[in-house]
Design a protein around this motif. Structure first.
Motif, PDB file in Angstrom:
ATOM      1  N   ALA C   9       0.831  -1.190   0.000  1.00 51.94           N
ATOM      2  CA  ALA C   9       0.000   0.000   0.000  1.00 51.94           C
ATOM      3  C   ALA C   9       0.868   1.244   0.000  1.00 51.94           C
ATOM      4  O   ALA C   9       1.190   1.792   1.048  1.00 51.94           O
ATOM      5  N   ASP C  11       1.077   4.820  -0.305  1.00 47.88           N
ATOM      6  CA  ASP C  11       0.110   5.900  -0.201  1.00 47.88           C
ATOM      7  C   ASP C  11       0.157   6.873  -1.373  1.00 47.88           C
ATOM      8  O   ASP C  11      -0.847   7.445  -1.767  1.00 47.88           O
ATOM      9  N   ILE C  14      -2.056   5.477  -4.307  1.00 48.06           N
ATOM     10  CA  ILE C  14      -3.466   5.201  -4.133  1.00 48.06           C
ATOM     11  C   ILE C  14      -4.270   6.485  -4.244  1.00 48.06           C
ATOM     12  O   ILE C  14      -3.911   7.509  -3.673  1.00 48.06           O
ATOM     13  N   ARG C  19      -8.746   5.141  -0.768  1.00 51.50           N
ATOM     14  CA  ARG C  19      -8.269   4.727   0.551  1.00 51.50           C
ATOM     15  C   ARG C  19      -9.422   4.227   1.407  1.00 51.50           C
ATOM     16  O   ARG C  19      -9.273   3.326   2.209  1.00 51.50           O
ATOM     17  N   LEU C  22     -10.336   0.560   0.374  1.00 52.08           N
ATOM     18  CA  LEU C  22      -9.318  -0.483   0.317  1.00 52.08           C
ATOM     19  C   LEU C  22      -9.793  -1.810   0.876  1.00 52.08           C
ATOM     20  O   LEU C  22      -9.257  -2.852   0.532  1.00 52.08           O
TER      21      LEU C  22
ATOM     22  N   ARG D 336      -7.991   0.865  -6.882  1.00 50.72           N
ATOM     23  CA  ARG D 336      -7.111   1.647  -6.018  1.00 50.72           C
ATOM     24  C   ARG D 336      -6.737   2.963  -6.666  1.00 50.72           C
ATOM     25  O   ARG D 336      -6.522   3.954  -5.976  1.00 50.72           O
TER      26      ARG D 336
END
Lengths: 495, 509, 103, 576
Positions: C9, C11, C14, C19, C22, D336
Motif C-alpha cells: 500500500a 500511499d 493510491i 483509501r 481499500l 485503487r
C-alpha cells in the motif's frame, strides 16, 4: 460569321486542331507552347459549355462536313449524350494539361512537343466522336483517335513501349476493321442509313438474328470499350506516360469506346429493339463477368497503374452492361457512369502519376507511409477510390443505383450480384492503396524526408488530382440535373 | 466538257488506233536510238500522248458516247474493230498514265538498274509492252487480243530479265514467267479457237450475239470458256495460278515491277470481265456456276492464303507481290458476286489497287535505289533516313489496309457493302479478316521503319538521303491520288458504275 | 479463491477516494463476499411468497424460486462451458498474423 | 439549399463535421462537437411539434428523395443519437484530432439523417456515409487496425449495396415507390434488405465486423462507434420488419451465442463488443415480436443501451487511456487508482445486468414481458438465459477483472476530468431512466406507442429479477471459491470471422497458387500449341515454305492443268 450552334459545332474540331498546329510552331518556347494548349482548352470548354446550354434547350445542332468518296456523309450532330462526353473530355483536358506540364517537366520527358500535339489531335478526335451524326463519322473519328494516340502510347520509345503500342494498335485496329466496320456496313444495308436517331433506325420487323449478329459485332468491334476478351490493349497501353493513361485511358479513349457502345445501342438499335435482341442478354452476362473478373485480376496486381487499368476494364463494363440491359434506367446509369468514372479514375491516375513524379514509386507494396509525406495526393486518391467504389456522397454511387434499377426493369435481377460483388472487390483492391500510405510506417524514413523536399517542386502534379477529387465529390449533388439533361436521348424522354 | 473542246479532233477520232499504233511503232524506233536520254524523251512523249488520248476518250465516254473504231475502214466482223466504251477506257487511261509515271521514275531508276547499253532497248521494249497492253484492252477482236497479249507478254519477259544486272535471279524468274505466260496465252488462244468453232467469228460483239442466240452454245463454247478463264486467270495471277508473279515482281527492275503490278494483271482482269460478261453472259448457267464456285472460291482462298504468305516474306517486294495476289482476290470476289454494286466495287478496286501498289512499289524501288535495301528487316530507321519516301509508303500502306480517307477504304467498303446487300455476310467477314492480315504485313514493315533506329556503319548512323525528285514526284502523285480518291471518289465511282453498266447491260459490246 | 496479494500500500499511488475503499481488496472481505448473494437470495426467495406471479402471465416453468434456480444454472453453465470452449477456440494471439497486441 | 440543410437535423451535424475538417483550432472544434448535437436535438424537438410540416422531399433524376420524415419512432432514435453525441463530445474533449472530430460528427450526422430518411435511397446514402466516416475512427486506432478497417469497410459497403439492391428490387416491385416503411419478406427485395440490415445489426454469422473492428479503434473511436452504426440498423429493422417472426428467433440466438464468446474473450473491449451484440439480440427479438409493447421495449432499451454500453466502453477506454491495455489478463486491482471510474463502471454493469433502479431493469423487461405475452416460451427461456449471461460477462467479468481481481500492480492516475464528467453524466442517465419517481415515466413518454401501459416496478418483477441476479452472483462467488472460475489468458478466440480471415484467405491463397500454376501450365501448353501452329503456318506460307518454295516450273503447269480440269468439271456439272 456569327457564333451559332453550327459554328460552335465546327469549333469543337477546329479549336484543338488549331492547337495541334500551333504547338509545333512554338516548340522552342515551352511556356508559349503550353499556354497554347491551355488557352485552347479553355476556349474549347467555353465552346462546349455553350453547346451544352443549347442542347439543354432542345437545340440539336447539325453540321455536314461534306461527303467523302462519293457516298459517305460526314455529319456532326450533337445530342445530350454526345454533349456530355464532350463536356467531360474538354473539362478534363484542361486539368490534365496542368498535370501534364507538371509531369513532363518533373520527369524531364523527351519529345514534349510531339506529345502535346498528339494530345490535341486526340482531343479533336474525341470531340468528333462525341458529335458524330452517323456511324461512318463515328468510325472515322474512332480510327483517328486510335492513330493519334498511338504515338502517345509509345512515347517512351523503348522496347516495352513499342510492344505495348503494337498490341494497342493491333487490337484496336483489328477489332474496328474486322468487326465494327462490317457491323456498320450491316446497319447501312439493313436500315439504309447509318444516322443516329432517337429510338433507333432499324425498320420494324428486322430479323432478330440479324440484330443479334450486329450487336455482337458492335460489342466486340468497339475494342475501346475493353469488354473482355478484347481488353488486353488497356493494361498494355499503361506503358504510356501517366498523363496519357490519365486522359486517354480514363477519359478520351475508353470513354469514347463505351460512349460509342451506348450511343449505338440508344440511337442505332433503340432501347426497345436492343432489349428484344436475344444477344443483349448474352452480352450483358459477358459484361457482368467482365466486371467481376477484371476486379479479381486487379486484386492480384502490385503495379499501381496495372491495378488501375484492370479496375478501368471492370468499370467500363458497367457502361456496357447498362447498354446491354437497354432499359431506360440502365442506359441512364451507363451515361452517368461515363461521367462519374471519368472524374474518379482520372483522379486515381493523376495520383499515380504524382506519386511517380515525386517519389518514383510504381509498386503498391512500396507506398507504405507515403501518405504522411504526400497527404493531399493520398487524400485525393482515397476520395477517387470511394467514388469508384460508389459510396455516397461520391458521384460514383448514382450510376450504380440506375444500373440496378435497370437490371430489375429488364428482368435480370441476378446481375445485381455482379454489381454487389464488384463493389466489395473495389473496396478490397482500392482502399488499401491510400490507407497503406497513411497507416503503414514508411519502409525508409530517410527517403521519405527527401520526398517531402521533392514534393514542393512538383506543385502541378498535385493540384489537378485534388481538383478532380473534389469534382468527384461535388458531382454527387448534380446527378439530378445531369439525368434531366440526358433524358431526351431516350425515346419519349421517359425514365 | 470544255477540256474536250481543246483536243484536236483527230486525237479523239483516231485515238483508239493511235493508242496502240504510236507506241508500237515508236517502240521499235526507240530500241535502236543511240542515246538513252533521247530514248527516254521519246518514251515520255509517246506515253504522254497516249495518256492525253485515253483521257480524251474517257471524257467522251463520260459524255455518253461510245466508239467503234474500224481499223483501216474494214467493217466487222471481217475487219478488226476497236471498241471504246465505259469498260475499257478507264483501264486505257490507267495503263497510259502509269506508263508516264513509270517513265518519269525511270530516269534515275533505269540508270541505276539497267546496263547502259541496254537502256535504249529497254525503253523500246517498254513501249512495245505498253502498246500490247493498250491493244488488248482496246481491241474488239478476240484473236487480236491474243496477239497483243503475246506482244505485251514477250516484251515483259524481256523487261523482267533486264533485272539480271541487279539480281541474277531475274533470269530464272523471267524464264518461269515465260513458260507460264506462254501456257496462259496458249490456253487463251485455244479457248478463242473453240469459240470460233462455235460461232464462226472472231469479233467479240458478234460472238456475244451468236452465243446468246444459241442460249450459251454447245459443248465447244463450254470448253472454250474453261480455257479462256484459266488462261486469263493465269495472266491475272488468280490463286493458285499466281506462281510466276512473286519472282517476276521481286527481281525485275523497280520500274518494271511497278508497271507490271499496276497494269499487266489489271489488263488481264479486264479481259476476264470482258469475256465473262459481254462475250459470254452470266445468265448462261455454266458461266454463273463457274463465277460462283470457281472464281469465288479461288478469290477467297487467294485473299486469305496469299495474305498469310505476305506476312512471312522477308523481302519487302515479295510481301507486296503476295499482297497483290490477295488483292486480285478482292477484285475477283467483286466479279464473282456479279451484282452491279459488286462489279462496280471490284472494278474500282482494280483501279485503286493499281494506284496503291504503284505508290508502294515506287517507294520500295527508291529504298533500293538509295540504300540497296529490299529485305524488311533492313528497313530499320527508314522513316528517318528517307522520310518523304517512307511517308508515301505509309500512305500507300494505309490505303492498302483500307483506312478511311484512302482509296482502299472506298473500294473495300463498297465491296463489303455489295457482298452484304447480296446476303453474303461471310464474304464481309473474309474481307475484314484479310484487312486485318494486311494490318499485320504492312504494320510489320511500318513498325520496323518507324520504331527501329537507323543502322550504324563504322560507328556512325547512316546519313539521311532522300530519294531524287524524279522518283518522289510519281510516288507522291499516286499517294496523293489515293487520298484524293479516298476523299472524293465521285469520278471513280462514275467510271466504275459505267463499267458495271457495260458489263451487265452490254452497252457498246 | 485465486491467490490474492494485497499489493504494497504505497500511499502515493493510491487515489484518495480509494483509501476508503481499500477493504474491497482485503482477504476477509473477499472470503466473506459470498454471504452477500446468499443473504440476498434468501430474502428474495422469501419475498417470492409475498409477490407471486400474476395470474395468467407466468411462463410454464414459473414456480417458487424458479428464477433463482434458472439464474444459478445458467450462470454456472456459461462459466463452466468456458474451459472446453477456450480449448476449442483459442489460438495464439498472432494467429491471424496481424499482431493483435494492444500493448 | 438552406431549406434543404435545415430540413433534417442530421444535415446540420454533417455540415458541422465538414466545417470541423477544415478548422485548425481544437477548442472551436470541441465547441462545435458539443453544440451541434444539442442544436440538432432542439431541431428534433421543434420538428415533433408538427410532424407533417417537418417533411421535406426533393426530386433527383426523376426520383423522389424524402430527406426528412418525422414520427415518434424516428424521434426517440434522433434524441438518443443526439444525447450520445453530447456524451461522446465530452468524453473525447482531451483528444486533439481533426480527423476524429470531423468524422465523428459526420458519422453521427449520417446516423441521425438516416433515422429521418423517408425513403430507401436516402437511407442508403446515409447508410454508406456512416460506414465511410466511421471507418476513419477504426483506422485512428493505429496501424494494427488497418486490415480490420478494410474488412469493416468492405462489409459495410456490401451491406450498403445489398440495401440498395434490395431497395431497388422492392421499389420496382412496388411500382417505383421507395418509401422507407414496412417491407416484410414477401418480396425478394425484402430478403436482401433484411440481409443488409442484418449485417449492420450483427446478425449471427454476420456479426464479426463488430468484434473485429471495435476493439481495434481508437479509445474515443470505440465509444463513438458503439453508439450509432448498429443502432441505425436496428432502426431500419424496426421500420421495415416489425413483427417478422424470423427476427424473433434470430434475436433470441443473438442474445445467447455472444455470451459464450464473451466469457472466454480476454480483450475487454471485445467482451463489450460481444455484449453489444447480445443486447442487440434483445432488441431484434423485440422487433420480431412486433407488438406495441415490444416496440416500446425496443425503443426504450435502445435508449438505455446506448447510454450504458457507452458508459462501459467509456470506462474501458479510460482504463486503456491510463494503462495502455484493455486485456483482462493484464489488468486488475485498478479500483485503487481509478475509484470514480470503478464506480461508474459498476453503475454501467449494473445497468446492463438490469438491477432494479438501473436503466435496463425498466426497458429489457418490456421485451421479455412481450415475449411472455406472446407465449414464445422457448424464446423467453433463451432471453432469460441470456440475461444471466449478461450478468456474467458485462455485470461481473468486466468490472471484476479490471478493477478487482488480483492486483496487477498498475498504479495510474484517475481518468481525465472530461472522461469522468461524461461517465458521470451517463451514470446519472442510467439511474434517471430507471428512477421510479418521474424518471422512467419520462422515458416512456418518448416511446413510439405512448398509450401502452407498462409498469416495471411490480413486486413480482423486482423479486424475480433479484433472484436471478443474486443467484448469478452466488454462482460466481461459489465457483470462484472452489476454484473453477477460469482465469483470463491471452489468446485469439476463433469466431465465424475465421471463415474469411483464415479459411477464406487460405482458400484465396490456394486458389492463387493453383491459378498461377494452372496459368503457367496453360501458358506452356498454349505456347507449345501456338509454336507448333505458327511453325506449321510458317512452313506453309513462309518463303521457304511449301506454298512459296521455288517449285520447278512443272508444278505450276500441272496446277494450271488441274485448274482447267476442275473448271471444266464444274461446267460439266452445271449442265447436268
Amino acid at each position: 460569321m456569327t457564333y451559332n450552334p453550327q459554328t460552335a459545332l465546327a469549333l469543337l474540331l477546329i479549336i484543338p486542331l488549331i492547337a495541334a498546329v500551333l504547338i509545333p510552331i512554338f516548340r522552342k518556347q515551352p511556356n508559349i507552347r503550353e499556354a497554347v494548349t491551355l488557352i485552347a482548352g479553355f476556349a474549347l470548354l467555353a465552346n462546349v459549355a455553350h453547346l451544352v446550354i443549347w442542347v439543354a434547350h432542345g437545340v440539336r445542332p447539325e453540321l455536314g462536313l461534306g461527303t467523302f468518296a462519293g457516298n459517305f456523309e460526314i455529319k456532326l450532330k450533337l445530342e445530350p449524350l454526345g454533349a456530355t462526353f464532350a463536356a467531360i473530355a474538354s473539362s478534363l483536358w484542361i486539368l490534365n494539361t496542368l498535370f501534364t506540364i507538371g509531369y513532363m517537366r518533373g520527369n524531364n520527358e523527351k519529345n514534349q512537343t510531339r506529345f502535346f500535339t498528339f494530345v490535341a489531335i486526340a482531343i479533336a478526335a474525341a470531340m468528333g466522336i462525341a458529335a458524330s451524326g452517323n456511324l461512318i463519322t463515328l468510325f472515322i473519328f474512332y480510327e483517328g483517335l486510335t492513330l493519334s494516340t498511338f504515338p502517345l502510347v509509345t512515347h517512351k520509345g523503348d522496347a516495352k513501349a513499342k510492344r505495348g503500342g503494337t498490341i494497342y494498335a493491333l487490337i484496336l485496329m483489328g477489332t474496328s476493321l474486322g468487326l465494327l466496320l462490317p457491323a456498320i456496313i450491316g446497319v447501312q444495308v439493313i436500315a439504309g442509313t447509318t444516322d443516329f436517331m432517337v429510338g433507333g433506325v432499324f425498320p420494324p420487323g428486322t430479323s432478330l438474328v440479324a440484330t443479334s449478329v450486329l450487336l455482337f459485332l458492335f460489342a466486340f468491334g468497339i475494342g475501346k470499350a475493353a469488354l473482355m476478351p478484347v481488353h488486353p490493349w488497356l493494361p498494355n497501353a499503361m506503358v504510356a506516360p501517366t498523363p496519357v493513361s490519365a486522359l486517354l485511358h480514363a477519359v478520351a479513349v475508353v470513354k469514347a469506346g463505351v460512349f460509342s457502345m451506348l450511343k449505338i445501342v440508344t440511337f442505332t438499335f433503340g432501347p426497345s429493339l436492343a432489349a428484344q435482341t436475344p444477344m443483349s442478354t448474352t452480352l450483358s452476362w459477358v459484361a457482368a463477368i467482365s466486371i467481376v473478373l477484371a476486379s479479381i485480376i486487379a486484386l492480384r496486381q502490385d503495379n499501381l497503374k496495372a491495378r488501375l487499368a484492370y479496375s478501368t476494364v471492370s468499370q467500363l463494363s458497367y457502361v456496357t452492361l447498362g447498354a446491354m440491359l437497354a432499359a431506360p434506367m440502365a442506359i441512364m446509369g451507363g451515361a452517368l457512369q461515363i461521367i462519374m468514372h471519368a472524374w474518379g479514375k482520372i483522379t486515381l491516375f493523376m495520383c499515380a502519376g504524382a506519386i511517380y513524379t515525386v517519389a518514383h514509386r510504381t509498386e503498391i507494396s512500396k507506398l507504405n507511409g507515403l501518405g504522411r509525406t504526400m497527404p493531399w495526393v493520398f487524400g485525393a486518391f482515397l476520395i477517387g477510390s470511394l467514388s469508384i467504389i460508389g459510396v455516397p456522397p461520391m458521384g460514383g454511387s448514382w450510376p450504380k443505383f440506375f444500373l440496378m434499377v435497370g437490371a430489375i426493369d429488364s428482368g435480370k435481377a441476378i446481375l445485381l450480384a455482379a454489381l454487389i460483388a464488384s463493389s466489395v472487390l473495389n473496396v478490397i483492391y482500392l482502399t488499401p492503396i491510400a490507407i497503406r500510405g497513411f497507416m503503414r510506417p514508411p519502409d525508409d524514413p530517410k527517403a521519405d524526408a527527401h520526398i517531402a523536399e521533392e514534393r514542393k517542386k512538383h506543385r502541378w502534379v498535385i493540384i489537378p488530382p485534388v481538383i478532380t477529387a473534389f469534382g468527384a465529390l461535388i458531382l454527387f449533388f448534380y446527378a439530378g440535373p445531369m439525368a434531366d439533361f440526358l433524358k431526351p436521348i431516350l425515346p419519349g424522354g421517359a425514365l | 466538257m470544255d477540256i474536250l473542246s481543246a483536243y484536236p479532233a483527230w486525237l479523239i477520232t483516231h485515238g483508239a488506233a493511235l493508242l496502240v499504233v504510236l507506241p508500237l511503232l515508236l517502240g521499235a524506233i526507240t530500241a535502236i536510238l543511240p542515246r538513252e536520254r533521247l530514248a527516254w524523251i521519246v518514251t515520255l512523249i509517246v506515253t504522254l500522248i497516249c495518256t492525253a488520248a485515253a483521257f480524251g476518250l474517257l471524257l467522251t465516254i463520260f459524255g455518253g458516247e461510245t466508239q467503234l473504231y474500224k481499223m483501216g475502214g474494214w467493217d466487222p466482223p471481217h475487219g478488226i474493230s476497236y471498241v471504246i466504251d465505259g469498260l475499257n477506257t478507264p483501264v486505257l487511261l490507267l495503263i497510259s498514265a502509269m506508263a508516264v509515271l513509270c517513265t518519269i521514275y525511270g530516269l534515275p531508276s533505269v540508270a541505276a538498274e539497267v546496263e547502259p547499253k541496254k537502256r535504249a532497248p529497254f525503253y523500246g521494249a517498254f513501249l512495245i509492252g505498253v502498246a500490247g497492253l493498250l491493244g488488248m484492252v482496246a481491241t474488239g477482236d478476240a484473236f487480236n487480243v491474243f496477239v497483243f497479249l503475246e506482244v505485251s507478254s514477250i516484251s515483259t519477259y524481256v523487261l523482267v530479265a533486264m533485272g539480271a544486272s541487279r539480281d541474277r535471279r531475274a533470269l530464272t524468274a523471267a524464264y518461269r514467267y515465260l513458260i507460264l505466260g506462254s501456257i496462259g496465252a496458249t490456253f487463251f488462244v485455244i479457248g478463242v479457237g473453240f469459240l470460233y468453232m462455235e460461232t464462226g467469228t472472231l469479233n467479240m460483239a458478234d460472238m456475244a450475239r451468236i452465243l446468246s442466240d444459241l442460249g450459251g452454245g454447245s459443248r465447244a463454247a463450254l470448253i472454250g470458256f474453261g480455257f479462256i478463264i484459266i488462261g486469263l486467270g493465269l495472266k491475272l495471277a488468280m490463286f493458285p495460278l499466281h506462281m510466276w508473279l512473286p519472282g517476276a515482281y521481286a527481281y525485275a527492275p523497280s520500274f518494271v515491277t511497278v508497271f507490271l503490278a499496276s497494269t499487266a494483271t489489271k489488263a488481264a482482269l479486264y479481259l476476264m470481265l470482258r469475256f465473262t460478261f459481254t462475250v459470254f453472259d452470266p445468265s448462261f448457267e455454266y458461266v454463273g456456276t463457274v463465277l460462283t464456285y470457281v472464281i469465288i472460291s479461288m478469290a477467297v482462298l487467294g485473299m486469305l492464303l496469299a495474305s498469310l504468305q505476305a506476312i512471312f516474306q522477308t523481302d519487302a517486294r515479295r510481301t507486296l507481290a503476295f499482297s497483290s495476289i490477295a488483292q486480285v482476290g478482292y477484285m475477283l470476289l467483286g466479279v464473282g458476286i456479279g451484282t452491279a454494286a459488286s462489279l462496280s466495287a471490284g472494278y474500282l478496286h482494280l483501279i485503286n489497287h493499281a494506284i496503291i501498289k504503284g505508290a508502294l512499289f515506287f517507294a520500295v524501288g527508291a529504298f533500293w535505289y538509295r540504300y540497296g535495301i529490299t529485305r524488311v528487316e533492313d528497313f530499320r530507321g527508314l522513316s528517318k533516313m528517307m522520310p518523304w519516301t517512307m511517308g508515301a509508303f505509309t500512305i500507300g500502306g494505309l490505303s492498302l489496309i483500307g483506312v478511311p480517307f484512302t482509296a482502299g477504304f472506298v473500294s473495300k467498303y463498297n465491296l463489303a457493302s455489295a457482298a452484304a446487300s447480296n446476303g453474303w455476310w461471310w464474304a464481309v467477314g473474309v474481307i475484314m479478316a484479310t484487312s486485318v492480315l494486311a494490318i499485320i504485313y504492312i504494320g510489320r514493315i511500318l513498325l520496323i521503319a518507324y520504331f527501329q533506329d537507323p543502322p550504324e556503319v563504322d560507328g556512325k548512323v547512316v546519313a539521311k538521303k532522300e530519294a531524287p525528285l524524279m522518283m518522289l514526284i510519281p510516288m507522291w502523285g499516286l499517294a496523293i491520288l489515293s487520298v484524293v480518291i479516298g476523299l472524293n471518289a465521285y469520278w471513280m465511282d462514275r467510271a466504275a458504275d459505267g463499267a458495271a453498266q457495260v458489263l451487265l447491260l452490254g452497252v457498246g459490246g | 479463491m485465486a491467490k490474492h496479494e494485497n499489493a504494497p500500500a504505497n500511499d502515493e499511488d493510491i487515489h484518495p477516494l480509494s483509501r476508503k475503499l481499500l477493504f474491497l481488496g482485503d482477504h476477509k472481505f473477499i472470503d466473506n463476499f459470498i454471504w452477500l448473494p446468499i443473504i440476498g437470495l434468501v430474502i428474495t426467495v422469501m419475498a417470492g411468497f409475498i409477490y407471486p406471479f400474476p395470474e395468467g402471465y407466468a411462463a410454464p416453468w414459473d414456480f417458487f424460486a424458479s428464477w433463482a434456480i434458472l439464474g444459478f444454472i445458467a450462470y454456472s453453465f456459461v462459466v463452466l462451458s468456458a474451459g472446453p470452449l477456450f480449448k476449442l477456440l483459442a489460438r495464439d494471439e498472432s494467429y491471424y498474423g496481424e499482431g493483435g497486441d494492444d500493448d | 439549399m438552406i431549406d434543404m440543410i435545415l430540413s433534417n437535423p442530421g444535415f446540420i451535424i454533417i455540415l458541422a463535421g465538414v466545417v470541423c475538417a477544415l478548422l485548425p483550432v481544437s477548442q472551436i472544434r470541441k465547441a462545435i462537437l458539443l453544440i451541434a448535437p444539442i442544436f440538432a436535438g432542439y431541431m428534433i424537438y421543434t420538428a415533433t411539434k408538427d410532424m407533417e410540416a417537418a417533411r421535406f422531399a426533393v426530386s433527383v433524376g426523376g426520383q423522389e428523395l424524402t430527406l426528412m420524415r418525422m414520427d415518434r419512432l424516428a424521434m426517440i432514435w434522433g434524441y438518443v443519437f443526439c444525447l450520445a453525441g453530447v456524451l461522446n463530445a465530452i468524453y473525447g474533449f482531451h483528444e486533439k484530432c481533426k480527423i476524429t472530430d470531423s468524422s465523428a460528427l459526420i458519422y453521427m450526422g449520417a446516423a441521425v439523417s438516416g433515422v429521418f430518411a423517408g425513403d430507401f435511397l436516402t437511407l442508403f446514402i446515409f447508410w454508406e456515409m456512416a460506414a465511410i466516416s466511421s471507418v476513419m475512427l477504426v483506422w485512428k486506432g493505429g496501424e494494427k487496425s488497418f486490415p480490420a478497417g478494410i474488412r469493416y469497410l468492405a462489409i459495410h459497403v456490401l451491406s450498403g449495396v445489398l440495401l440498395l439492391a434490395g431497395a431497388v428490387m422492392y421499389g420496382r416491385a412496388n411500382g417505383g415507390d421507395f418509401t422507407f416503411g414496412y417491407v416484410g419478406l414477401e418480396n425478394p427485395g425484402g430478403c436482401l434488405l433484411l440481409i443488409a440490415m442484418g449485417i449492420k445489426c450483427g446478425f449471427p454469422f454476420l456479426h464479426n465486423w463488430i468484434q473485429d473492428a471495435y476493439p481495434k479503434a481508437s479509445i474515443t473511436g470505440t465509444v463513438i462507434l458503439s453508439a450509432f452504426t448498429t443502432k441505425l440498423a436496428l432502426y431500419a429493422l424496426a421500420r421495415a420488419f416489425p413483427g417478422t417472426d424470423l427476427l424473433i428467433y434470430i434475436g433470441a440466438i443473438m442474445t445467447c451465442f455472444p455470451v459464450f464468446f464473451a466469457v472466454i474473450e480476454n480483450d475487454l473491449r471485445r467482451v463489450l463488443s460481444y455484449s453489444l451484440n447480445n443486447q442487440l439480440g434483445f432488441m431484434v427479438c423485440g422487433i420480431g415480436l412486433g407488438s406495441e409493447l415490444a416496440m416500446n421495449g425496443v425503443a426504450a432499451h435502445l435508449a438505455a443501451d446506448v447510454i450504458f454500453k457507452g458508459l462501459l466502453f467509456m470506462s474501458m477506454g479510460a482504463v486503456m487511456f491510463r494503462t495502455g491495455t484493455a486485456k483482462a489478463s493484464e489488468l486488475g486491482g485498478l479500483f485503487r487508482s481509478m475509484p470514480y471510474t470503478t464506480i461508474f463502471c459498476l453503475i454501467g454493469a449494473g445497468s446492463i445486468a438490469a438491477f432494479p433502479l438501473l436503466s435496463a431493469f425498466v426497458t429489457k423487461s418490456m421485451i421479455i414481458t412481450a415475449a411472455l405475452y406472446e407465449h414464445e416460451w422457448i424464446v423467453l427461456a433463451m432471453l432469460l438465459f441470456a440475461s444471466a449471461g449478461v450478468m456474467e460477462h458485462s455485470g461481473i467479468k468486466v468490472p471484476y477483472f479490471t478493477f478487482f481481481s488480483h492486483d496487477s500492480g498498475k498504479r495510474v492516475k484517475e481518468a481525465p476530468v472530461n472522461m469522468l464528467v461524461a461517465m458521470g453524466l451517463a451514470s446519472i442517465l442510467c439511474i434517471f431512466f430507471a428512477w421510479p419517481w418521474g424518471g422512467y415515466q419520462f422515458l416512456y413518454s418518448l416511446l413510439p406507442n405512448p398509450e401502452v401501459h407498462y409498469s416495471p416496478y411490480t413486486g413480482n418483477h423486482v423479486v424475480t429479477q433479484m433472484q436471478l441476479l443474486f443467484a448469478a452472483m452466488f454462482a460466481f462467488a461459489l465457483l470462484k471459491r472452489i476454484g473453477v472460475y477460469p482465469d483470463e489468458k491471452r489468446a485469439e478466440i476463433l469466431d465465424f470471422d475465421w471463415t474469411y480471415r483464415r479459411l477464406g484467405k487460405n482458400i484465396a491463397i490456394w486458389i492463387d497458387a493453383m491459378w498461377t500454376r494452372l496459368s503457367a501450365n496453360v501458358g506452356r501448353l498454349r505456347k507449345r500449341f501456338i509454336d507448333s501452329a505458327s511453325d506449321k503456318i510458317y512452313h506453309m506460307f513462309s518463303p521457304a515454305g511449301a506454298l512459296s518454295s521455288a517449285a520447278p516450273s512443272g508444278l505450276p503447269a500441272v496446277l494450271t492443268g488441274s485448274m482447267l480440269v476442275l473448271t471444266l468439271f464444274v461446267i460439266y456439272l452445271s449442265r447436268l
